[in-house]
Design a protein around this motif. Structure first.
Motif, PDB file in Angstrom:
ATOM      1  N   LEU A   3      13.108  -7.097  28.834  1.00  0.00           N
ATOM      2  CA  LEU A   3      12.316  -5.968  28.350  1.00  0.00           C
ATOM      3  C   LEU A   3      11.623  -6.418  27.077  1.00  0.00           C
ATOM      4  O   LEU A   3      12.216  -7.117  26.249  1.00  0.00           O
ATOM      5  N   PHE A   4      10.379  -6.011  26.910  1.00  0.00           N
ATOM      6  CA  PHE A   4       9.638  -6.339  25.704  1.00  0.00           C
ATOM      7  C   PHE A   4       9.373  -5.050  24.936  1.00  0.00           C
ATOM      8  O   PHE A   4       8.982  -4.040  25.518  1.00  0.00           O
ATOM      9  N   ILE A   5       9.622  -5.112  23.621  1.00  0.00           N
ATOM     10  CA  ILE A   5       9.566  -3.914  22.793  1.00  0.00           C
ATOM     11  C   ILE A   5       8.634  -4.146  21.615  1.00  0.00           C
ATOM     12  O   ILE A   5       8.844  -5.060  20.813  1.00  0.00           O
ATOM     13  N   LYS A   6       7.634  -3.306  21.512  1.00  0.00           N
ATOM     14  CA  LYS A   6       6.648  -3.397  20.434  1.00  0.00           C
ATOM     15  C   LYS A   6       7.242  -2.847  19.142  1.00  0.00           C
ATOM     16  O   LYS A   6       8.009  -1.894  19.155  1.00  0.00           O
ATOM     17  N   SER A  18      19.737  -2.240  19.737  1.00  0.00           N
ATOM     18  CA  SER A  18      21.056  -2.532  20.295  1.00  0.00           C
ATOM     19  C   SER A  18      21.889  -1.255  20.396  1.00  0.00           C
ATOM     20  O   SER A  18      22.525  -0.993  21.424  1.00  0.00           O
ATOM     21  N   GLN A  19      21.891  -0.458  19.347  1.00  0.00           N
ATOM     22  CA  GLN A  19      22.640   0.799  19.349  1.00  0.00           C
ATOM     23  C   GLN A  19      22.119   1.750  20.427  1.00  0.00           C
ATOM     24  O   GLN A  19      22.898   2.442  21.088  1.00  0.00           O
ATOM     25  N   GLU A  20      20.804   1.774  20.608  1.00  0.00           N
ATOM     26  CA  GLU A  20      20.214   2.645  21.613  1.00  0.00           C
ATOM     27  C   GLU A  20      20.616   2.206  23.022  1.00  0.00           C
ATOM     28  O   GLU A  20      20.949   3.029  23.871  1.00  0.00           O
ATOM     29  N   LEU A  21      20.609   0.888  23.261  1.00  0.00           N
ATOM     30  CA  LEU A  21      21.026   0.368  24.567  1.00  0.00           C
ATOM     31  C   LEU A  21      22.494   0.696  24.839  1.00  0.00           C
ATOM     32  O   LEU A  21      22.854   1.082  25.951  1.00  0.00           O
ATOM     33  N   GLU A  22      23.327   0.548  23.826  1.00  0.00           N
ATOM     34  CA  GLU A  22      24.754   0.860  23.978  1.00  0.00           C
ATOM     35  C   GLU A  22      24.973   2.360  24.222  1.00  0.00           C
ATOM     36  O   GLU A  22      25.796   2.744  25.042  1.00  0.00           O
ATOM     37  N   LYS A  23      24.204   3.172  23.510  1.00  0.00           N
ATOM     38  CA  LYS A  23      24.319   4.616  23.674  1.00  0.00           C
ATOM     39  C   LYS A  23      23.983   5.031  25.109  1.00  0.00           C
ATOM     40  O   LYS A  23      24.614   5.919  25.682  1.00  0.00           O
ATOM     41  N   LEU A  24      22.997   4.347  25.713  1.00  0.00           N
ATOM     42  CA  LEU A  24      22.589   4.658  27.087  1.00  0.00           C
ATOM     43  C   LEU A  24      23.389   3.860  28.119  1.00  0.00           C
ATOM     44  O   LEU A  24      23.110   3.941  29.312  1.00  0.00           O
ATOM     45  N   GLU A  35      12.283  -8.646  22.158  1.00  0.00           N
ATOM     46  CA  GLU A  35      12.703  -8.929  23.531  1.00  0.00           C
ATOM     47  C   GLU A  35      14.196  -8.666  23.734  1.00  0.00           C
ATOM     48  O   GLU A  35      15.014  -8.977  22.880  1.00  0.00           O
ATOM     49  N   VAL A  36      14.519  -8.093  24.899  1.00  0.00           N
ATOM     50  CA  VAL A  36      15.908  -7.852  25.281  1.00  0.00           C
ATOM     51  C   VAL A  36      16.131  -8.486  26.648  1.00  0.00           C
ATOM     52  O   VAL A  36      15.363  -8.243  27.580  1.00  0.00           O
TER      53      VAL A  36
END
Length: 187
Positions: A3-6, A18-24, A35-36
């Motif tokens: 995933l690419f994040i602006k 990272s926290q947002e990915l873990e939360k979801l 990049e993730v």
């Protein structure tokens, strides 16, 4: 899957994403600027939720390959100029970007200019000037040390470029009491 994040331009940004990915509960292998690397492809509804949440935090999930490439160019340049290892600043920019990203420089340059409305070289100059502003405000290095640390050929070259971009000499900028620095994602 990647995933690419602006606007993901600093370590604090990495922590927030990272926290947002873990939360979801979206498992990922690694995160770097912009990049993730995901362990598995998220479902479309998960991607939408992630995109919406990131947007509220000032980020943007990129789905277009050219936009993702432009963000990768930006984060590579930001790492180069604002990173700890400035030895690579003396490497030719086109060679550095081509080697770092693994794409032909002419394609990188064309895609970047079309998306951003300025050349990669101009973007690098703007990033270098923001770094000079930061170092001037810290007041820990003299102009000669700053020029050397950022790969300028001379103090005169740094001063001319700084004045052309900001309208001020580095000395005049250092004496200012107000902070006119820009966030890296807005350069």
């Amino acid at each position: 899957m990647h995933l690419f994040i602006k606007n993901m331009v600093c370590n604090r940004c990495i922590m927030v994403v990272s926290q947002e990915l873990e939360k979801l509960q979206l498992p990922f292998n690694s995160i770097s600027l912009g990049e993730v690397s995901m362990m598995e492809t998220p479902a479309p509804e998960q991607l939408k939720e992630l995109g919406d949440n990131l947007k509220q935090l000032g980020f943007e999930l990129l789905d277009d390959k050219k936009n993702a490439l432009v963000e990768k160019i930006k984060t590579t340049i930001i790492n180069l100029i604002h990173g700890k290892d400035n030895d690579t600043l003396n490497t030719k920019l086109s060679v550095f970007l081509q080697d770092s990203i693994g794409v032909d420089y002419h394609y990188l340059s064309t895609a970047f200019s079309a998306a951003e409305g300025l050349t990669i070289e101009k973007y690098v100059i703007l990033q270098r000037i923001e770094r000079v502003k930061e170092l001037l405000q810290y007041d820990e290095m003299n102009l000669s040390e700053i020029a050397d640390s950022l790969g300028y050929s001379s103090v005169q070259h740094l001063s001319q470029q700084f004045k052309k971009v900001t309208g001020l000499t580095p000395s005049a900028y250092r004496q200012l009491k107000e902070n006119s620095r820009k966030p890296l994602d807005q350069v």
